[in-house]
Scaffold this active site. Structure first.
Site, PDB file in Angstrom:
ATOM      1  N   GLU A 132      82.536  76.518  18.143  1.00 51.52           N
ATOM      2  CA  GLU A 132      81.941  75.715  19.216  1.00 51.52           C
ATOM      3  C   GLU A 132      80.760  74.896  18.708  1.00 51.52           C
ATOM      4  O   GLU A 132      80.027  74.320  19.501  1.00 51.52           O
ATOM      5  CB  GLU A 132      81.495  76.629  20.372  1.00 51.52           C
ATOM      6  N   THR A 194      93.487  89.850  17.154  1.00 52.00           N
ATOM      7  CA  THR A 194      93.534  90.554  18.431  1.00 52.00           C
ATOM      8  C   THR A 194      94.793  90.154  19.194  1.00 52.00           C
ATOM      9  O   THR A 194      95.249  89.016  19.118  1.00 52.00           O
ATOM     10  CB  THR A 194      92.292  90.248  19.285  1.00 52.00           C
ATOM     11  N   ASP A 227      84.107  88.295  21.937  1.00 46.06           N
ATOM     12  CA  ASP A 227      82.801  88.238  21.279  1.00 46.06           C
ATOM     13  C   ASP A 227      82.279  89.635  20.984  1.00 46.06           C
ATOM     14  O   ASP A 227      81.730  89.886  19.904  1.00 46.06           O
ATOM     15  CB  ASP A 227      81.808  87.479  22.162  1.00 46.06           C
TER      16      ASP A 227
END
Length: 285
Positions: A132, A194, A227
């Protein structure tokens, strides 16, 4: 105590709760709208701090009223913010929809995050970054000394020369597929992938060394689960923990995050992770 530098984004999240995510062109009525500090960089910085690390955040915010709100939890919990600069752009925002099952859609206005730069990690043990922020900041962060961690989200291609400097790449299945189109991810020291509620797999030079599933939880909001996962895994591996225990701890951190609303307010503490393990020893088997 592990020291961490995070080079990343700072946002204010505007979160709408909906019964289900809308279809294209559809208008739904929200249960309510809340505001929370967010941004993947800021989330991971706070997650590391709550897990016991000393943390410095490198980022940017606007000279506007949203900045203080976006930085409030970081400041309150001791994250070093001297390298977060005020720039001539609005503070980043994220528009998030969360349905009754905890699934999300997220639209980001980059704002000040598009002006983040980085040149010095202050010799910390771990250097983390996300996608980001600009490519130059990502490349500089991953070239810094220390254990380097790239959470390649939101998904986009990353230059091969940058990937070669990464010690731990953290991605979901979609991000893994996108990066794999142009890079040999099997050459990296460690890649964590993940799989949503199915857990995660850790690879070393292309060989799966650990897999783990999250514990059963009542999920209400999955916004910052990735996160929390990345922060917990990075700290565990940097501290020399075995792969299976590190991955299991990371899955637990992500799962606990989904049990509360919001991004940063939901991130678990080290005590919460320890308490869960003590209270649920069967989950470790």
């Amino acid at each position: 105590m592990t020291s961490v530098t995070v080079v990343g984004s700072v946002n204010l999240d505007l979160v709408a709760r909906v019964a289900r995510l809308p279809s294209p062109g559809e208008t739904l009525t929200a249960h309510g709208v809340t505001r929370h500090p967010g941004g993947k960089g800021a989330n991971q910085a706070l997650a590391c701090a709550r897990l016991g690390a000393t943390v410095r955040l490198v980022g940017a915010v606007g000279a506007d009223p949203l900045a203080d709100e976006a930085l409030a939890l970081l400041r309150a919990e001791g994250v070093e913010l001297s390298a977060v600069t005020a720039v001539d752009a609005p503070t980043g925002t994220a528009m998030i929809q969360v349905d009754d099952d905890g699934e999300t859609t997220i639209v980001i206005d980059t704002g000040a995050n598009g002006l983040v730069s980085f040149s010095d990690s202050w010799g910390t043990d771990v250097v983390m970054t996300v996608l980001e922020v600009p490519d130059d900041a990502v490349a500089a962060a991953m070239a810094a000394p220390g254990f380097t961690v790239l959470n390649a989200a939101p998904a986009r291609e990353v230059p091969a020369e940058v990937l070669r400097t990464v010690d731990l790449l953290s991605v979901n299945d979609d991000e893994h597929a996108i990066l794999g189109r142009t890079a040999d991810l099997d050459a990296l020291p460690a890649v964590a992938v993940t799989h949503g509620s199915a857990g995660a797999t850790l690879y070393r030079r292309g060989r799966a060394t650990a897999s783990a599933e999250p514990p059963p939880v009542d999920a209400v909001d999955g916004t910052a689960a990735g996160d929390a996962f990345t922060a917990a895994l990075a700290l565990s591996l940097a501290e020399g923990g075995p792969d299976d225990a590190a991955l299991r701890r990371a899955c637990l951190a992500g799962a606990l995050t989904t049990t509360r609303a919001g991004a940063q307010p939901a991130l678990p503490t080290l005590d919460e992770i320890r308490d869960y393990i003590l209270e649920n020893p069967a989950w470790l088997r």
